[in-house]
Design a protein around this motif. Structure first.
Motif, PDB file in Angstrom:
ATOM      1  N   MET A   1       0.847  -1.192   0.000  1.00 49.07           N
ATOM      2  CA  MET A   1       0.000   0.000   0.000  1.00 49.07           C
ATOM      3  C   MET A   1       0.881   1.241   0.000  1.00 49.07           C
ATOM      4  O   MET A   1       1.876   1.295   0.734  1.00 49.07           O
ATOM      5  N   LEU A   2       0.515   2.204  -0.833  1.00 50.80           N
ATOM      6  CA  LEU A   2       1.293   3.438  -0.965  1.00 50.80           C
ATOM      7  C   LEU A   2       0.420   4.634  -0.631  1.00 50.80           C
ATOM      8  O   LEU A   2      -0.722   4.736  -1.091  1.00 50.80           O
ATOM      9  N   LYS A   3       0.979   5.520   0.198  1.00 55.34           N
ATOM     10  CA  LYS A   3       0.329   6.801   0.472  1.00 55.34           C
ATOM     11  C   LYS A   3       1.270   7.918   0.039  1.00 55.34           C
ATOM     12  O   LYS A   3       2.452   7.899   0.353  1.00 55.34           O
ATOM     13  N   LEU A   4       0.710   8.884  -0.691  1.00 54.88           N
ATOM     14  CA  LEU A   4       1.433  10.102  -1.012  1.00 54.88           C
ATOM     15  C   LEU A   4       0.789  11.222  -0.193  1.00 54.88           C
ATOM     16  O   LEU A   4      -0.322  11.657  -0.474  1.00 54.88           O
ATOM     17  N   MET A   5       1.479  11.657   0.848  1.00 57.78           N
ATOM     18  CA  MET A   5       0.946  12.642   1.776  1.00 57.78           C
ATOM     19  C   MET A   5       1.599  13.998   1.521  1.00 57.78           C
ATOM     20  O   MET A   5       2.821  14.097   1.418  1.00 57.78           O
TER      21      MET A   5
ATOM     22  N   GLU B   1      -2.171  15.762   4.221  1.00 55.87           N
ATOM     23  CA  GLU B   1      -3.361  15.267   3.541  1.00 55.87           C
ATOM     24  C   GLU B   1      -2.951  14.218   2.507  1.00 55.87           C
ATOM     25  O   GLU B   1      -1.919  14.355   1.850  1.00 55.87           O
ATOM     26  N   GLN B   2      -3.800  13.197   2.362  1.00 54.66           N
ATOM     27  CA  GLN B   2      -3.499  12.149   1.394  1.00 54.66           C
ATOM     28  C   GLN B   2      -3.810  12.644  -0.002  1.00 54.66           C
ATOM     29  O   GLN B   2      -4.910  13.117  -0.290  1.00 54.66           O
ATOM     30  N   LYS B   3      -2.802  12.520  -0.886  1.00 53.78           N
ATOM     31  CA  LYS B   3      -2.945  13.067  -2.237  1.00 53.78           C
ATOM     32  C   LYS B   3      -3.867  12.222  -3.108  1.00 53.78           C
ATOM     33  O   LYS B   3      -4.667  12.746  -3.865  1.00 53.78           O
ATOM     34  N   TYR B   4      -3.739  10.879  -2.993  1.00 55.30           N
ATOM     35  CA  TYR B   4      -4.576   9.974  -3.772  1.00 55.30           C
ATOM     36  C   TYR B   4      -5.083   8.861  -2.867  1.00 55.30           C
ATOM     37  O   TYR B   4      -4.450   8.515  -1.874  1.00 55.30           O
ATOM     38  N   ASP B   5      -6.208   8.266  -3.251  1.00 54.60           N
ATOM     39  CA  ASP B   5      -6.717   7.080  -2.577  1.00 54.60           C
ATOM     40  C   ASP B   5      -6.404   5.880  -3.467  1.00 54.60           C
ATOM     41  O   ASP B   5      -7.231   5.412  -4.242  1.00 54.60           O
ATOM     42  N   LEU B   6      -5.180   5.384  -3.362  1.00 54.54           N
ATOM     43  CA  LEU B   6      -4.672   4.374  -4.277  1.00 54.54           C
ATOM     44  C   LEU B   6      -5.082   2.970  -3.865  1.00 54.54           C
ATOM     45  O   LEU B   6      -5.086   2.632  -2.677  1.00 54.54           O
TER      46      LEU B   6
ATOM     47  N   TYR C   1       5.653  -2.809  -8.329  1.00 57.77           N
ATOM     48  CA  TYR C   1       4.467  -2.124  -7.833  1.00 57.77           C
ATOM     49  C   TYR C   1       3.600  -1.619  -8.995  1.00 57.77           C
ATOM     50  O   TYR C   1       4.112  -1.163 -10.026  1.00 57.77           O
ATOM     51  N   TYR C   2       2.284  -1.720  -8.776  1.00 60.19           N
ATOM     52  CA  TYR C   2       1.338  -1.024  -9.653  1.00 60.19           C
ATOM     53  C   TYR C   2       0.168  -0.553  -8.785  1.00 60.19           C
ATOM     54  O   TYR C   2      -0.573  -1.356  -8.212  1.00 60.19           O
ATOM     55  N   PHE C   3       0.022   0.766  -8.677  1.00 61.95           N
ATOM     56  CA  PHE C   3      -1.056   1.367  -7.888  1.00 61.95           C
ATOM     57  C   PHE C   3      -1.965   2.162  -8.826  1.00 61.95           C
ATOM     58  O   PHE C   3      -1.504   2.777  -9.801  1.00 61.95           O
ATOM     59  N   PHE C   4      -3.268   2.170  -8.479  1.00 58.97           N
ATOM     60  CA  PHE C   4      -4.247   2.822  -9.358  1.00 58.97           C
ATOM     61  C   PHE C   4      -5.246   3.611  -8.520  1.00 58.97           C
ATOM     62  O   PHE C   4      -5.625   3.208  -7.421  1.00 58.97           O
ATOM     63  N   ASP C   5      -5.651   4.768  -9.075  1.00 56.22           N
ATOM     64  CA  ASP C   5      -6.702   5.573  -8.452  1.00 56.22           C
ATOM     65  C   ASP C   5      -7.529   6.223  -9.555  1.00 56.22           C
ATOM     66  O   ASP C   5      -6.978   6.703 -10.564  1.00 56.22           O
ATOM     67  N   ALA C   6      -8.842   6.208  -9.401  1.00 55.87           N
ATOM     68  CA  ALA C   6      -9.748   6.848 -10.364  1.00 55.87           C
ATOM     69  C   ALA C   6     -10.400   8.050  -9.685  1.00 55.87           C
ATOM     70  O   ALA C   6     -11.063   7.910  -8.660  1.00 55.87           O
ATOM     71  N   LEU C   7     -10.185   9.247 -10.263  1.00 58.22           N
ATOM     72  CA  LEU C   7     -10.747  10.483  -9.733  1.00 58.22           C
ATOM     73  C   LEU C   7     -11.887  10.947 -10.630  1.00 58.22           C
ATOM     74  O   LEU C   7     -11.808  10.870 -11.858  1.00 58.22           O
ATOM     75  N   GLN C   8     -12.950  11.471 -10.028  1.00 65.57           N
ATOM     76  CA  GLN C   8     -14.117  11.897 -10.794  1.00 65.57           C
ATOM     77  C   GLN C   8     -14.612  13.245 -10.280  1.00 65.57           C
ATOM     78  O   GLN C   8     -14.826  13.422  -9.077  1.00 65.57           O
ATOM     79  N   THR C   9     -14.703  14.222 -11.155  1.00 63.23           N
ATOM     80  CA  THR C   9     -15.325  15.498 -10.840  1.00 63.23           C
ATOM     81  C   THR C   9     -16.466  15.732 -11.825  1.00 63.23           C
ATOM     82  O   THR C   9     -16.711  14.914 -12.723  1.00 63.23           O
ATOM     83  N   SER C  10     -17.160  16.883 -11.692  1.00 58.96           N
ATOM     84  CA  SER C  10     -18.296  17.159 -12.582  1.00 58.96           C
ATOM     85  C   SER C  10     -17.861  17.420 -14.014  1.00 58.96           C
ATOM     86  O   SER C  10     -18.661  17.301 -14.944  1.00 58.96           O
TER      87      SER C  10
ATOM     88  N   ILE D   1      -5.166   7.602 -12.315  1.00 53.52           N
ATOM     89  CA  ILE D   1      -3.783   7.745 -11.862  1.00 53.52           C
ATOM     90  C   ILE D   1      -3.142   6.354 -11.845  1.00 53.52           C
ATOM     91  O   ILE D   1      -3.671   5.423 -11.236  1.00 53.52           O
ATOM     92  N   HIS D   2      -2.004   6.206 -12.537  1.00 53.75           N
ATOM     93  CA  HIS D   2      -1.271   4.945 -12.594  1.00 53.75           C
ATOM     94  C   HIS D   2       0.141   5.174 -12.043  1.00 53.75           C
ATOM     95  O   HIS D   2       0.848   6.067 -12.525  1.00 53.75           O
ATOM     96  N   ILE D   3       0.518   4.365 -11.051  1.00 54.27           N
ATOM     97  CA  ILE D   3       1.863   4.453 -10.473  1.00 54.27           C
ATOM     98  C   ILE D   3       2.533   3.089 -10.652  1.00 54.27           C
ATOM     99  O   ILE D   3       1.984   2.062 -10.251  1.00 54.27           O
ATOM    100  N   ARG D   4       3.687   3.103 -11.296  1.00 56.61           N
ATOM    101  CA  ARG D   4       4.403   1.862 -11.585  1.00 56.61           C
ATOM    102  C   ARG D   4       5.867   2.001 -11.195  1.00 56.61           C
ATOM    103  O   ARG D   4       6.440   3.078 -11.291  1.00 56.61           O
ATOM    104  N   SER D   5       6.461   0.856 -10.781  1.00 57.20           N
ATOM    105  CA  SER D   5       7.898   0.858 -10.522  1.00 57.20           C
ATOM    106  C   SER D   5       8.403  -0.554 -10.300  1.00 57.20           C
ATOM    107  O   SER D   5       7.702  -1.384  -9.703  1.00 57.20           O
ATOM    108  N   ASN D   6       9.603  -0.828 -10.795  1.00 53.53           N
ATOM    109  CA  ASN D   6      10.352  -1.976 -10.297  1.00 53.53           C
ATOM    110  C   ASN D   6      10.825  -1.648  -8.890  1.00 53.53           C
ATOM    111  O   ASN D   6      11.086  -0.483  -8.567  1.00 53.53           O
TER     112      ASN D   6
END
Length: 404
Positions: free
Chosen positions: A224-228, A232-237, A271-280, A286-291
């Motif tokens: 699990m990855l948090k970008l703070m 505040e948490q930047k994404y809900d990955l 690692y592969y982390f994903f987050d989908a953001l939705q506004t009006s 958001i895709h985060i990848r790394s060896n």
């Protein structure tokens, strides 16, 4: 960040203290010799050199009540086919100091050993009416007008004067103050001077200077990855479920402690982390990848009995992300844009540090082939900087492999 690091340090200390508690339960077959020269067989708690010189914890049966014997209480104790301890007074006249000395050689010359509370090693020679400590002394000498401290091998002169066998002069000149050299001297001296055919007995059970285990392992982990940023948490990955492979290196010095290992671990995963953001007005993925290279360095305790042996490891951990990247794919209902995010939105640190705990179990297929299963929790964090996000990675893993 500071709070998390403090919590990590407390967890490691707690686990290591508990490992020390577990280390107390290692009863092996042996016997004690009373001051009246009676022999009583049973089970004796096997510990390190320091404790073994102070106390003998004895049980008549494996499930029986423990009796603690001190050097004044018994004449000796021994583990079956193993170490032999004899009660001796090594103090001065009027200031007795009774301890259990480890009996190395029993011949016409007897050699003993013990390690004190400062972990300093002491060796003793008993020959006829002489009982002396063999030492390396410090001597001040003047070289080019400057006073220097020189180490003098006083034990060599003491061995020559006490044993007084000229045929052994060259061997004694080359002798080291360690188990192997003194045992060899004791055996050779017995051969030269023994006239009645009596046996020279070596009690010390030879151990390797170091045990090295190399283990290959496979497994998986949930990370699990948090970008703070600004607390505040930047994404809900979403968590990343990964395949892992790597190597464990276990190092042990048996003469110091047979149950503790220094574990060095290196694991590769991705690692592969994903987050989908939705506004009006816009949808963003958001895709985060790394060896990823996960590194660990810690102390591992292994329960010393049976084919199945529980283990516990705790120590420092590090995560290296050589090519970590974040992509943002936006659809604002007019066009789709794919772009790598700027540095301020990227990983704040390619290298993160933290702590690791890893309970597990070893199964001994043979003396040198050990199957193992290891649970693993890693908690690492990046640099704290107001201009960049703070990266926090938590990883739960299950690994299995074999030591060679």
């Amino acid at each position: 960040m500071i709070y998390m690091m403090k919590q990590g340090i407390l967890i490691i200390m707690f686990l290591l203290i508990n490992a020390g508690v577990w280390a107390q339960r290692d009863y092996r077959k042996g016997y004690v010799i009373t001051n009246e020269q009676d022999t009583i067989y049973g089970w004796i708690d096997y510990r390190g050199d320091i404790r073994n010189s102070k106390i003998c914890s004895f049980k008549k049966i494996e499930t029986g009540q423990v009796v603690d014997y001190f050097p004044a209480d018994i004449a000796a104790y021994r583990f079956i086919d193993g170490k032999y301890y004899i009660s001796k007074n090594i103090g001065s006249i009027g200031v007795p100091k009774n301890i259990f000395l480890e009996y190395l050689v029993n011949g016409l010359a007897k050699f003993y050993y013990y390690r004190d509370d400062t972990t300093s090693e002491h060796y003793y020679l008993e020959n006829e009416d002489h009982f002396i400590e063999l030492k390396i002394d410090e001597k001040e000498v003047v070289v080019d007008g400057k006073t220097q401290v020189k180490m003098v091998k006083s034990y060599i002169g003491m061995l020559k004067a006490t044993l007084n066998v000229w045929e052994m002069s060259d061997e004694i000149d080359k002798a080291k103050l360690d188990h192997e050299s003194l045992i060899n001297i004791g055996k050779d001296y017995h051969k030269y001077v023994c006239t009645d055919g009596s046996e020279c007995i070596v009690y010390e059970k030879k151990k390797p200077a170091m045990i090295v285990r190399v283990g290959l392992m496979l497994g998986g982990d949930l990370s699990m990855l948090k970008l703070m940023q600004h607390n505040e948490q930047k994404y809900d990955l979403d968590p990343s479920l990964n395949f892992s492979c790597g190597v464990n290196l276990n190092l042990s010095i048996p003469q110091f402690n047979e149950k503790l290992f220094l574990q060095i671990q290196a694991l590769y995963t991705k690692y592969y982390f994903f987050d989908a953001l939705q506004t009006s007005t816009k949808a963003t993925d958001i895709h985060i990848r790394s060896n990823v290279l996960q590194l660990g360095l810690g102390i591992k305790y292994e329960y010393p009995k049976g084919k199945w042996r529980p283990t516990m490891m705790a120590g420092a951990a590090a995560i290296y992300l050589p090519d970590g990247s974040i992509e943002e794919i936006s659809d604002n209902y007019y066009k789709t844009e794919i772009r790598p995010l700027s540095k301020t939105d990227d990983f704040s640190a390619k290298f993160m540090v933290g702590f690791e705990v890893a309970p597990g179990v070893h199964y001994y297929l043979s003396k040198n082939r050990i199957f193992f299963i290891q649970l693993q929790y890693i908690h690492c964090f990046g640099h704290e900087d107001v201009n960049y996000p703070v990266n926090v990675v938590r990883s739960f893993g299950l690994l299995s492999g074999i030591y060679f």
